[in-house]
Structures are given as C-alpha cells and as structure tokens.
Design an enzyme around this catalytic site. Structure first.
Site: not given
Length: 464
Positions: A39-40, A42, A178-179, A199, A266, A438
C-alpha cells in the site's frame, strides 16, 4: 536457478501494486518487491491515515457547535488513542484488500529490499530474480533540511505523526506551510492544540493559486493558528521545552513548543536501488524518464514520486503505472495525464485542475473568468461552512474551459467532473446546459459559468 518473471515491480504503493495488477490483467507473470507494508506511503503513512483523522476532527467540530443547530449534547471529550485505533482499522482493512487483489491476480510478493543488478536481474537479500521488464515505484520519504536541532526528541515528520498511536501534544510548530503542513495544522487545531506554521516562502500553499493561499491564510488565522510566511528557521534548541528560533520580516523570533513537525517536502526513495556500475542519470535522487516512463536504461521504467519533475500524488503514480505497463507490453496508453487534479483536505476543502490565469497569460492566451461566492450557496449556508468560492477559467475565443479552482465543501469530489470537462475541451455553453440539482454545493459551478457569461442569476449585476 533464479525465478523468472515478465515484470518485476519495486514497491507496492499506488504506482507499484496498480502497475503489477495491470500487467497481470494483460496476462503476464509478475512479482512485486516490498520491504514494508503493501500500500506504500499513501495507505500506511500518508493519504488514508491523514484523511481518517481529518474525518474524525471534522465530526468533533460539528458536535462542538451543534447547539446552534438545535442539538444539545453532553461534554465532548477526545480519546486520542481511540482515534488512532480507528485510523489503524481503516488502514488494515484497505491493506488487506490490496493483498487479496495481488493474490487473486497471482502476483508474487517478495519481501525485502531490492537492488537492480542489471536491466534484467533484481537482487533481494541473497536471492536473485530475472525479469524481462523492471518497474521502479519505490515512492518517497519526508525531507529533513540541514537545520541544527532537528535530531532532538520531539522533532518529527509525518511518518511519526501517522504511525502507531501518533503524537499527542498540546502545542506544535510546523516547519513548512505546504499541503502536509496545513492539513496537520487543521487536525491538531481541532484537537485543541496550539499551532504555529512557519513557511519560508511568501505564502502558505505556495504552489497553489494565490487567492486560495490568501483565503486559507485568513481562515487559519481567524481560528487562532499562527502563520508566519517569508520566515526562515535558524535552529531548534532543547530547554524545558523545544525552542524554535526563526527570522520573519527581518525580525528574530522564538516559539516554545512540545512538538516540531518538519513538513518541507519529500525526497525520492532511490538510494542504493541500482548496482554501482549502472547509471539511471538520477538528479538529486529523482529518475528521468521519457514519455513512456522508460528510463535511460532500456527495459527499466519508473513511475510516481521517484520521477524527475513529476507530481507527487497517489493518483498520478497509479495512472503513470497503467500507462507504463501498457507501453512496455505494446498496448496503447489509456490514461490522459495532461490534466491532473490536485486536492487538499483542509476545511473548507481545496481542489484545482488545469491552467491558471497566470499560466494562460504567460502563454499569450486571452481568457474569461467566472466566479461563484459560496456564501450565496444554500447548501453552504446550511452547513455553516467557512468562506469559499468556485472559479472557472475559459479561453476567450473558443470558450473552452481551461481550468478551475474550488475552495468549498466537497471540492475534492466535485473536481472530477470539471477535470473531465477540461480534459475533453468542453465549452462554456456545453457546461451551462447541464441542469444541476438544488440544493447542492455543485450548483455553484453553474453560477460560475453564468458569471463568465455575464449573467449569474444569484449574484448582483456587475457594475458597468
């Protein structure tokens, strides 16, 4: 005799396992080499655990404010270990699903760290394996800048924040806006943690649309999160607490904190991946590839976070893997990677796709912009959501949609439809003809189109 495969994939993350399954579906014998969990990043240390925690903290904030909706509850308490137990349950369930898919597709999973000895031989431990093709999909790891003190206890990366029982803290300094930084800021602020973001560049989310950055900056500050931009961290020292020394607007400052999260980006997981006599022409650890994702060595391909100049997103890695596998086995590449959506899971959510107005101007393209302010959207008012907007960009002459920026509830879901429109060159009139239900958040897409045409129904007429 070594085992023989038509494809050996290095890494079982979103690029690796997807590429392996695609190759197996095409009828090839495949093996995947993985030295950690399937799955790494993520699934195990990134997207999925982060979004699980975000879902929990969003529910927490809703419960804390529910009296304004006419619901009374008792005292609300956070069970931090249980939050991470739930996170682990989600990760385990999804990981088990991937393992089952690999097994069902008769893909061999080889446990260990791989080294490519030549274009057709992969070594794992003391064993060697032969392959017609090799696909590198080893992903990335958190970067750690050369700032003195980042090796002190209490200084962590996103890996430590998401593995096991996480990091429980009362205050946190996040190096990097960042994110990853803004998502963790949102999570921990909701848990009652005092959060400071530092930042280096002039704004948070520096790679996103400027209006998005400015809007989120105001929202975070309104919630009580301290944000310093154009700031340089000099060092971290250990006193009774951690002390973060930094310079902002030419003024030396210091923040005391229990925890420091380093989230400045990263780096590629490619260290020692090939034998010393092989040259993949790597730059800073990243691998250059051609349009088929083949490297400088024929028969060796690379996808995902390891690719030089690539976009480090799970869905990009998966799409690249499908194209790479199809290409290496003589099939047509099915995925259109010219139009990649980006998503950030703050509150409100942020999503974008395609070209920005600045990029269009640089290319000499005349454009028309349409914008809908979400404070006029019924579903947004019902949800008591923060300020937000949807902005669409059209080519002036052809009226084709070029791009979009969304900052609102469900932005990460709605971006898919707009991505389809951008990828297929749909025009303003084609998008305007669609009836949107709507009340929904997606109604605002129609309002943004009407605004571009000069006649948004639910907005005051523009002054002439």
């Amino acid at each position: 005799m070594s085992e023989k495969y038509e494809l050996i994939v290095l890494g079982a993350g979103p690029g690796g396992y997807v590429g392996a399954i695609k190759a197996a579906q095409l009828g090839h014998r495949v093996a995947v080499v993985e030295n950690r969990d399937v799955g790494g990043t993520c699934l195990n240390r990134g997207c999925i655990p982060t979004k699980t925690l975000i879902h929990t903290t969003e529910l927490l904030e809703e419960v804390q404010s529910c009296e304004r909706l006419g619901i009374r509850v008792g005292q609300v308490a956070v069970d931090f270990p249980q939050m991470h137990e739930r996170k682990s349950e989600v990760v385990t369930q999804l990981r088990t699903g991937i393992e089952s898919l690999l097994k069902a597709n008769k893909i061999d999973v080889i446990r260990g760290t791989a080294k490519i000895l030549n274009a057709h031989i992969v070594q794992v431990g003391g064993d060697t394996y032969e392959a017609e093709k090799i696909l590198i999909a080893t992903g990335s790891k958190p970067m750690c800048p050369p700032i003195p003190g980042l090796d002190l206890p209490g200084v962590v990366t996103s890996d430590e924040m998401l593995e096991g029982q996480g990091v429980e803290t009362k205050n946190m300094v996040i190096i990097g806006g960042g994110v990853i930084g803004v998502e963790f800021a949102s999570i921990y602020h909701a848990l009652g943690c005092e959060v400071t973001i530092i930042e280096a560049l002039e704004r948070i989310l520096p790679n996103m649309d400027r209006e998005i950055s400015q809007n989120l900056n105001m929202i975070l500050k309104k919630r009580g999160i301290k944000v310093y931009t154009g700031a340089r961290v000099e060092r971290v020292e250990q006193g009774e607490t951690l002390q973060v020394f930094f310079t902002a607007k030419e003024k030396a400052q210091c923040v005391e904190t229990e925890t420091v999260l380093v989230s400045i980006g990263r780096s590629a997981n490619t260290e020692n991946i090939v034998a010393g006599d092989m040259d993949l022409q790597m730059q800073r650890g990243f691998i250059p590839v051609d349009h088929t994702y083949e490297t400088s060595i024929k028969g060796i391909y690379a996808v995902g976070d390891v690719v030089l100049g690539g976009t480090q997103l799970a869905h990009v890695a998966s799409a690249q893997a499908v194209n790479a596998v199809c290409s290496m086995f003589g099939e047509k590449m099915p995925m259109n990677l010219s139009c990649i959506p980006s998503c950030i899971y703050t509150s409100p959510e942020i999503a974008s796709v395609g070209m920005t107005a600045e990029e269009a101007k640089e290319k000499g393209i005349e454009t028309i912009t349409g914008k809908a302010i979400m404070s006029a959207n019924g579903k947004t008012v019902i949800a008591r959501a923060d300020r937000g907007f949807i902005r669409l960009l059209f080519e002036k002459e052809s009226k084709r949609v070029l791009g979009a920026v969304l900052m609102c509830c469900r932005a990460t879901d709605m971006i898919t439809g707009i991505t389809d429109a951008v990828a297929n060159g749909l025009t303003m009139s084609q998008l305007a003809a669609t009836v949107r239900p709507h009340p929904t958040f997606s109604e605002a897409i129609g309002e943004a189109i009407e605004d571009a045409e000069g006649g948004a129904i639910h907005a005051a007429p523009k002054r002439k």
